[in-house]
Design a protein around this motif. Structure first.
Motif, PDB file in Angstrom:
ATOM      1  N   TYR A 131       0.871  -1.179   0.000  1.00  0.00           N
ATOM      2  CA  TYR A 131       0.000   0.000   0.000  1.00  0.00           C
ATOM      3  C   TYR A 131       0.902   1.222   0.000  1.00  0.00           C
ATOM      4  O   TYR A 131       1.606   1.479   0.979  1.00  0.00           O
ATOM      5  N   ARG A 132       0.924   1.967  -1.109  1.00  0.00           N
ATOM      6  CA  ARG A 132       1.893   3.054  -1.269  1.00  0.00           C
ATOM      7  C   ARG A 132       1.262   4.227  -2.011  1.00  0.00           C
ATOM      8  O   ARG A 132       0.208   4.091  -2.614  1.00  0.00           O
ATOM      9  N   PRO A 133       1.928   5.377  -2.024  1.00  0.00           N
ATOM     10  CA  PRO A 133       1.416   6.526  -2.787  1.00  0.00           C
ATOM     11  C   PRO A 133       1.451   6.247  -4.293  1.00  0.00           C
ATOM     12  O   PRO A 133       2.432   5.717  -4.818  1.00  0.00           O
ATOM     13  N   VAL A 134       0.351   6.612  -4.976  1.00  0.00           N
ATOM     14  CA  VAL A 134       0.228   6.428  -6.420  1.00  0.00           C
ATOM     15  C   VAL A 134      -0.474   7.659  -6.982  1.00  0.00           C
ATOM     16  O   VAL A 134      -1.382   8.207  -6.354  1.00  0.00           O
ATOM     17  N   VAL A 135      -0.076   8.087  -8.185  1.00  0.00           N
ATOM     18  CA  VAL A 135      -0.725   9.202  -8.859  1.00  0.00           C
ATOM     19  C   VAL A 135      -1.721   8.632  -9.865  1.00  0.00           C
ATOM     20  O   VAL A 135      -1.369   7.771 -10.668  1.00  0.00           O
ATOM     21  N   TYR A 145       6.525   9.019  -8.462  1.00  0.00           N
ATOM     22  CA  TYR A 145       5.504   8.060  -8.069  1.00  0.00           C
ATOM     23  C   TYR A 145       5.025   7.281  -9.291  1.00  0.00           C
ATOM     24  O   TYR A 145       5.065   7.788 -10.414  1.00  0.00           O
ATOM     25  N   TRP A 159       6.174  14.299  -9.211  1.00  0.00           N
ATOM     26  CA  TRP A 159       5.111  15.074  -8.574  1.00  0.00           C
ATOM     27  C   TRP A 159       5.655  16.409  -8.112  1.00  0.00           C
ATOM     28  O   TRP A 159       6.841  16.678  -8.154  1.00  0.00           O
ATOM     29  N   GLN A 204       9.210  14.152  -5.637  1.00  0.00           N
ATOM     30  CA  GLN A 204       9.277  12.688  -5.584  1.00  0.00           C
ATOM     31  C   GLN A 204       8.764  12.095  -6.898  1.00  0.00           C
ATOM     32  O   GLN A 204       8.001  12.726  -7.615  1.00  0.00           O
ATOM     33  N   LEU A 223      -2.767  12.645  -6.212  1.00  0.00           N
ATOM     34  CA  LEU A 223      -1.928  11.714  -5.476  1.00  0.00           C
ATOM     35  C   LEU A 223      -2.747  11.126  -4.342  1.00  0.00           C
ATOM     36  O   LEU A 223      -3.374  11.848  -3.565  1.00  0.00           O
ATOM     37  N   THR A 224      -2.734   9.817  -4.250  1.00  0.00           N
ATOM     38  CA  THR A 224      -3.431   9.121  -3.172  1.00  0.00           C
ATOM     39  C   THR A 224      -2.663   7.835  -2.878  1.00  0.00           C
ATOM     40  O   THR A 224      -1.659   7.542  -3.520  1.00  0.00           O
ATOM     41  N   ARG A 225      -3.153   7.065  -1.934  1.00  0.00           N
ATOM     42  CA  ARG A 225      -2.510   5.795  -1.622  1.00  0.00           C
ATOM     43  C   ARG A 225      -3.340   4.671  -2.212  1.00  0.00           C
ATOM     44  O   ARG A 225      -4.562   4.723  -2.212  1.00  0.00           O
ATOM     45  N   SER A 226      -2.645   3.658  -2.738  1.00  0.00           N
ATOM     46  CA  SER A 226      -3.330   2.561  -3.394  1.00  0.00           C
ATOM     47  C   SER A 226      -2.429   1.336  -3.448  1.00  0.00           C
ATOM     48  O   SER A 226      -1.219   1.422  -3.231  1.00  0.00           O
TER      49      SER A 226
END
Length: 90
Positions: A9-13, A43, A37, A41, A24-27
């Motif tokens: 479970y990590r940050p994804v755009v 992503y 971004w 960073q 940007l959210t976590r998925s």
């Protein structure tokens, strides 16, 4: 949670291809493509067809379906019939 069975479970755009919106959210989704971004960073980026920026319901371009007109058209075409014919004693 059991260790070792859950996806990372990590940050994804997410990027809306039709509206150009990115967020940007976590998925748990993964992607081979990456994007830089605003925080500097990098992503993974997942392209989506529809988001809140392009969906007709959220943009106000949704069409209203006239259900009352459909009922009236049906009644004109087939008339109003009684649900159950009268029963006679035998």
């Amino acid at each position: 949670m059991k260790p070792g069975i859950h996806p990372e479970y990590r940050p994804v755009v997410f990027r809306d291809k039709s509206a150009g919106l990115t967020f940007l959210t976590r998925s748990t989704r993964s992607s081979d493509q990456t994007i830089s971004w605003t925080d500097g960073q990098t992503y993974p980026v997942v392209d989506v067809e529809i988001s809140s920026a392009s969906h007709p319901f959220y943009t106000g371009t949704a069409r209203v379906v006239d259900t009352a007109g459909r009922v009236e058209k049906f009644r004109r075409r087939y008339g109003s019939r009684s649900a159950r014919p009268e029963q006679t004693d035998r």
